[in-house]
Design an enzyme around this catalytic site. Sequence first.
Site, PDB file in Angstrom:
ATOM      1  N   TYR A 155       0.836  -1.198   0.000  1.00  0.00           N
ATOM      2  CA  TYR A 155       0.000   0.000   0.000  1.00  0.00           C
ATOM      3  C   TYR A 155       0.870   1.248   0.000  1.00  0.00           C
ATOM      4  CZ  TYR A 155      -4.240  -2.595   1.364  1.00  0.00           C
ATOM      5  OH  TYR A 155      -5.313  -3.437   1.406  1.00  0.00           O
ATOM      6  N   TYR A 166      -0.612  -9.973   0.649  1.00  0.00           N
ATOM      7  CA  TYR A 166       0.453  -9.443   1.499  1.00  0.00           C
ATOM      8  C   TYR A 166       0.370 -10.043   2.899  1.00  0.00           C
ATOM      9  CZ  TYR A 166      -3.234  -6.234   3.124  1.00  0.00           C
ATOM     10  OH  TYR A 166      -4.393  -5.706   3.613  1.00  0.00           O
ATOM     11  N   ARG A 180      -2.989 -11.864   3.807  1.00  0.00           N
ATOM     12  CA  ARG A 180      -4.254 -11.371   3.259  1.00  0.00           C
ATOM     13  C   ARG A 180      -4.335 -11.739   1.787  1.00  0.00           C
ATOM     14  NH1 ARG A 180      -7.337  -7.624   5.013  1.00  0.00           N
ATOM     15  NH2 ARG A 180      -8.807  -9.178   4.286  1.00  0.00           N
ATOM     16  N   HIS A 200      -7.584  -8.205  -2.272  1.00  0.00           N
ATOM     17  CA  HIS A 200      -8.900  -7.623  -1.984  1.00  0.00           C
ATOM     18  C   HIS A 200      -8.862  -6.134  -2.263  1.00  0.00           C
ATOM     19  CE1 HIS A 200      -6.589  -7.109   1.755  1.00  0.00           C
ATOM     20  NE2 HIS A 200      -7.260  -5.986   1.875  1.00  0.00           N
ATOM     21  N   HIS A 203     -10.763  -2.417  -1.068  1.00  0.00           N
ATOM     22  CA  HIS A 203     -11.616  -1.767  -0.061  1.00  0.00           C
ATOM     23  C   HIS A 203     -12.587  -0.800  -0.736  1.00  0.00           C
ATOM     24  CE1 HIS A 203      -9.145  -3.043   3.448  1.00  0.00           C
ATOM     25  NE2 HIS A 203      -8.172  -3.032   2.564  1.00  0.00           N
TER      26      HIS A 203
END
Lengths: 239, 190
Positions: A106, A145, A155, A158, A160
């Site tokens: 991110y 990640y 994770r 995905h 958000h």
Amino acid sequence: MKSYEYSPYDDRTQTLRQIDKYNASFRRVPASPLIPRPITLSESTGPVELPRRWNAGKLDLSRVAENGPRAVGQLIRVSGRVTDEDGSPAAGVVMEIWQANAAGKYVHAMDDHAAPLDPNFIGQGRLVTDEDGRYEAFTIKPGAYPVLYSGWWWRPPHIHFSILGLSWMNRFITQIFFPGEPLNETDLLLNGVPSGSLGNDVRERLIFEHGDTVMGDLSYINFRRDFVLRGHRRTPELA
Amino acid sequence: MKRVVSPCNTTGPYFPREFSDGNEDLTRRDGATARGEHIILAGRVLELEAKPTWNMVLEIWQADANGVYRHPLDPRSAEVDPGFWNWGRARTNQDGWYRFRTVLPGGNLRIPHINCAVLGIGLTRRLVTTIFFAGNMGAAPDPVLDCVVDPELRRRLIARRDPSLDADGAAGYGFDVILRGEGETPFFVD
């Protein structure tokens, strides 16, 4: 402006509040029961001017500048329709989207994962739904990640989604997963659903539907997810 | 046929800071300045054992100083203060502090109040509460505050004057959000 009725979320349709091994949920979810309250004007109104405030419109997360180079990764288009419980469109509402890059990183000061950033990818932006409640955004498929403090939890990919509906009651935030990912089987947040068939239904609604593939000047894969916001129109009183 | 409401999930730790920053000040809009008494609403968001939370997101929604909402359901919406946003968002820093600059809300048939939602890691659903103001409680009953029967719990919904939070001519009010543990903030069914 239609008048809406809002019922509390039905827990059987929702992710669990506390999820085994998701430790933060046991430190942050209140121990005391939530207090029922009526809905007054202050809860049935909300920030309708955010599209203008943020100058939000169309969104392409797959590149930083219009006509600039695309981010590294599999080009995809996510789309769907946002409605209320009656199926009426949630038109002209802001949707905020954020996600990791193709390497699972991110653009965020708190992300300690030693994966590379991509100069052509910011991974966050806003759009406004059209008059039919539809949204669409080009982006790249996010990478998986590790949740470093956990020692085991990876994770799955995905994206958000945050929707700011037309009332305080219509605030909605979720994360949507990709079909067929092996890491889906062990993810705490995707599997933190009620047990049984109702829980399977919740889980299914947290995963994109695999849409058409498109080939041409721009080749990409479609993923679809509709969202249903709480609220239905008040039953008209009999004359 | 009625459709099933979509499942919520947590913001996780990486809610973009750019989505919050710039939305903590409700008192400047389109070059105008909000009417009424400017205040700083600030406090800490604490988890179990009074530990600070970092990067939690708070969203607020309130009437302007005259009790008006910029929303078609408010019959007085045309009178809304052009210098006021009604809505704000802030995030907690490393020590768990959030801070808004806003105005003391007007009443609009309720005791003046601010709706507040907390989002962030550990919360698969938002938590909602309502903030009232010491010295501004009025005499009117309030249909939401009346749902909180225990006087100690009612007390926890009231922001207190705290001169140490004063800034730039705005009066400071302190309101800690205690998610879980001793002194837990009352939250409402959502």
